[in-house]
Write a protein that holds these residues in place. Structure first.
Motif, PDB file in Angstrom:
ATOM      1  N   ALA A 414       0.755  -1.178  -0.107  1.00 30.51           N
ATOM      2  CA  ALA A 414       0.040   0.034  -0.055  1.00 30.51           C
ATOM      3  C   ALA A 414       0.895   1.347   0.090  1.00 30.51           C
ATOM      4  O   ALA A 414       0.452   2.403  -0.635  1.00 30.51           O
ATOM      5  CB  ALA A 414      -1.008   0.018   1.262  1.00 30.51           C
ATOM      6  N   ILE A 415       2.123   1.257   0.616  1.00 29.23           N
ATOM      7  CA  ILE A 415       2.761   2.362   0.864  1.00 29.23           C
ATOM      8  C   ILE A 415       3.653   2.567  -0.459  1.00 29.23           C
ATOM      9  O   ILE A 415       3.520   3.825  -1.088  1.00 29.23           O
ATOM     10  CB  ILE A 415       4.036   2.212   1.905  1.00 29.23           C
ATOM     11  CG1 ILE A 415       3.465   2.196   3.262  1.00 29.23           C
ATOM     12  CG2 ILE A 415       5.110   3.311   1.852  1.00 29.23           C
ATOM     13  CD1 ILE A 415       4.140   1.929   4.224  1.00 29.23           C
ATOM     14  N   VAL A 416       3.808   1.382  -1.245  1.00 22.54           N
ATOM     15  CA  VAL A 416       4.446   1.626  -2.491  1.00 22.54           C
ATOM     16  C   VAL A 416       3.600   2.063  -3.644  1.00 22.54           C
ATOM     17  O   VAL A 416       3.832   3.185  -4.272  1.00 22.54           O
ATOM     18  CB  VAL A 416       5.102   0.064  -3.021  1.00 22.54           C
ATOM     19  CG1 VAL A 416       5.423   0.174  -4.379  1.00 22.54           C
ATOM     20  CG2 VAL A 416       6.334  -0.106  -2.234  1.00 22.54           C
ATOM     21  N   LEU A 417       2.270   1.612  -3.551  1.00 24.09           N
ATOM     22  CA  LEU A 417       1.415   1.944  -4.558  1.00 24.09           C
ATOM     23  C   LEU A 417       0.977   3.779  -4.415  1.00 24.09           C
ATOM     24  O   LEU A 417       0.919   4.465  -5.172  1.00 24.09           O
ATOM     25  CB  LEU A 417       0.119   1.152  -4.204  1.00 24.09           C
ATOM     26  CG  LEU A 417       0.064  -0.451  -4.847  1.00 24.09           C
ATOM     27  CD1 LEU A 417      -1.293  -1.111  -4.645  1.00 24.09           C
ATOM     28  CD2 LEU A 417       0.726  -0.274  -6.206  1.00 24.09           C
ATOM     29  N   SER A 418       0.986   4.216  -3.014  1.00 25.48           N
ATOM     30  CA  SER A 418       0.526   5.508  -2.748  1.00 25.48           C
ATOM     31  C   SER A 418       1.812   6.389  -3.111  1.00 25.48           C
ATOM     32  O   SER A 418       1.434   7.272  -3.791  1.00 25.48           O
ATOM     33  CB  SER A 418       0.552   5.549  -0.984  1.00 25.48           C
ATOM     34  OG  SER A 418      -0.667   4.874  -0.694  1.00 25.48           O
ATOM     35  N   ALA A 419       3.052   5.928  -2.951  1.00 21.38           N
ATOM     36  CA  ALA A 419       4.109   6.632  -3.270  1.00 21.38           C
ATOM     37  C   ALA A 419       3.997   6.956  -4.548  1.00 21.38           C
ATOM     38  O   ALA A 419       4.495   7.859  -5.309  1.00 21.38           O
ATOM     39  CB  ALA A 419       5.344   6.104  -2.669  1.00 21.38           C
ATOM     40  N   ILE A 420       3.922   5.877  -5.492  1.00 21.40           N
ATOM     41  CA  ILE A 420       3.844   5.642  -6.924  1.00 21.40           C
ATOM     42  C   ILE A 420       3.065   6.869  -7.474  1.00 21.40           C
ATOM     43  O   ILE A 420       3.333   7.684  -8.239  1.00 21.40           O
ATOM     44  CB  ILE A 420       3.763   4.470  -7.618  1.00 21.40           C
ATOM     45  CG1 ILE A 420       4.886   3.535  -7.459  1.00 21.40           C
ATOM     46  CG2 ILE A 420       3.493   4.598  -9.240  1.00 21.40           C
ATOM     47  CD1 ILE A 420       4.750   2.136  -7.884  1.00 21.40           C
TER      48      ILE A 420
END
Length: 538
Positions: A414-420
């Motif tokens: 979820a953190i990676v997707l939000s960052a992207i």
């Protein structure tokens, strides 16, 4: 017996996730209003301003594209409010010349610009940004009706808030962000009516469906998806060889849908009477693309709900871009599969019909008859919303998983997707152009070149999108820049007499059969500068 830590209890985790989603929501709202007047005001947006002020393309062509010299200032008159042109004239003009765009968004935009007494890009775009905020409470409501899960609702809100795709259309003076809201409104109305079938709820559905019809034409595909959903959810008992007996809910759905179509009948009249204009203005969508190109467009388009770095698969091929997009696409496919495996029929069937009715409704004609409808990003908004609902459910379930390791994995995901998504939105927000500007993508660069020339002149004609794109370019040109606006050169080839006082002669989207005699007349050659801009070197 091992005690559960208060810090890791479900209630504490829910509050923490909700706080993060709220922060992403606030960030998404800020993104929607940052640099709202900075990006290129492109062809379609100039068309919006022309329509809400009750001007028409045919009027512009007749009065300005006659071989005479004009200025950007004179073209921008067709973007200004005229107190003598009424709302009824506006609606009639749209129905006559641009019937593919029903009038509801344009009526709201007209009232908005009249309220501020301005048709500047900032004002005209701000109504889209404000209407786009309706998506947040509506997608949350859909999640409550569909999944009965507040956490899924908050995650869906966050996904839409920082989606680079939704940001683009929230900042564009067109109806597409509002269309997304009307799709969700009609969907939640249907789910509510299916759950509690009564006259009030079905009336709510009929009104919401009519609103969607009056917002965008492809709401018809959404309605077809709703019909498939209702009929597959209900028992249909055979009476005899002459027909079927439908359940009460199925009959209520049919009645509500018929009422919505009846409410839409005035615009259907324009569709029938001006059908030839509809075919002419949508002819570009019937031009076939190679199947490989269409496939690349699908990969890029469906990944744009989470990642977007201004990549255009029609113009370039970038291995690293696809390396980022394909995992996103695979995750979306897995999310839909997860919903189908983990939820009851009434849930996964709604998701599949929301995604499939529009996607297949556009894809099948492309494959069978030829065209590029399914490669047009904005047409697939219902499918994107279905995918985002699936992603929200997947993340909500996995973030609440019983095993610590699984929760940790999906928290990182979820953190990676939000960052992207946030990085994509940041790049988009600070750029003055993006892939969705299409024919006006290079307008800022073109204007800089012309404005920095000593004594320039720009020549273009009335072919296709040229008249309205010339208006869009006029927002960026110096007000007194000379423009030679010719009739469509394919119908009447006229080489203008250009004074020797012009040191730089520029051509905007002029064909070879015009450039060749121009080169002969002025003993020079034409050189492509950028995009559709050419320079005559004498």
């Amino acid at each position: 017996m091992r005690k559960i830590s208060h810090a890791s209890s479900p209630r504490v985790r829910f509050n923490r996730f909700r706080s993060i989603c709220l922060a992403l929501l606030l960030l998404g709202i800020v993104f929607r209003f940052v640099n709202l007047d900075y990006k290129v005001y492109w062809h379609d947006e100039a068309y919006t301003s022309m329509e809400i002020t009750a001007h028409t393309r045919s009027e512009v062509v007749a009065e300005r594209f006659n071989g005479e010299q004009a200025t950007p200032e004179e073209l921008l008159v067709y973007q200004q409010l005229d107190p003598n042109r009424t709302l009824a004239e506006m609606i009639t003009a749209i129905g006559r010349e641009d019937v593919q765009h029903p009038p509801l968004y344009y009526i709201l935009s007209r009232f908005w610009v009249q309220l501020w007494n301005s048709t500047s890009p900032l004002v005209t775009r701000s109504i889209s940004a404000l209407l786009s905020l309706l998506i947040f409470p509506l997608i949350y409501w859909v999640c409550l009706e569909l999944f009965e899960s507040p956490l899924t609702g908050w995650i869906a809100v966050a996904l839409v808030a920082v989606s680079p795709f939704h940001l683009l259309y929230a900042q564009e003076a067109r109806e597409y962000s509002f269309w997304g809201a009307t799709i969700l409104l009609s969907s939640v109305a249907l789910l509510r009516a299916m759950r509690a079938s009564n006259g009030g709820n079905w009336a709510f559905y009929a009104v919401s469906l009519a609103i969607a019809f009056y917002t965008f034409m492809f709401s018809g595909l959404v309605a077809i998806g709703h019909g498939i959903y209702v009929l597959l959810n209900e028992k249909i008992d055979a009476l005899s060889i002459t027909g079927f007996r439908f359940s009460r809910r199925a009959i209520a759905y049919l009645v509500a849908s018929v009422l919505a179509v009846i409410a839409f009948a005035p615009w259907l009249y324009f569709l029938v009477v001006h059908f030839e204009n509809l075919k002419a203005t949508t002819e570009w969508a019937t031009i076939s693309l190679p199947h490989l190109t269409l496939f690349k467009l699908w990969v890029v388009n469906f990944s744009r709900v989470l990642i977007d770095f201004d990549f255009n698969p029609l113009l370039e091929y970038d291995f690293w871009a696809y390396l980022l997009m394909i995992p996103i696409l695979l995750l979306e496919i897995y999310a839909v599969f997860f919903v189908c495996r983990q939820t009851p029929k009434r849930v996964w069937l709604f998701i599949l019909t929301l995604i499939g009715a529009t996607a297949l409704g556009l894809l099948l004609p492309d494959l069978l008859l030829g065209g590029q409808r399914s490669g047009t990003t904005r047409y697939l908004i219902p499918s994107y919303l279905g995918i985002q609902l699936s992603m929200a459910y997947l993340l909500a379930r996995c973030l609440e998983a019983k095993t610590f390791s699984r929760r940790q994995f999906w928290q990182v995901m979820a953190i990676v997707l939000s960052a992207i998504a946030i990085v994509s939105c940041t790049f988009s927000a600070v750029s003055n152009t993006w892939w969705n500007k299409v024919v006006s993508y290079h307008n800022a660069e073109i204007a800089d070149i012309i404005n920095n020339s000593d004594r320039p002149v720009l020549v273009t004609d009335a072919f296709g999108y040229n008249p309205v794109n010339a208006i869009a370019l006029s927002y960026l040109l110096e007000p007194e820049t000379p423009l030679f606006l010719l009739p469509e050169v394919g119908k009447s080839l006229t080489i203008p007499d250009l004074s020797d006082s012009f040191t730089d002669v520029f051509l905007l989207n002029m064909p070879d059969f015009f450039r060749t005699p121009l080169e002969e007349k002025y003993n020079g050659r034409t050189v492509q500068v950028v995009g559709d801009l050419w320079r005559l070197e004498r």
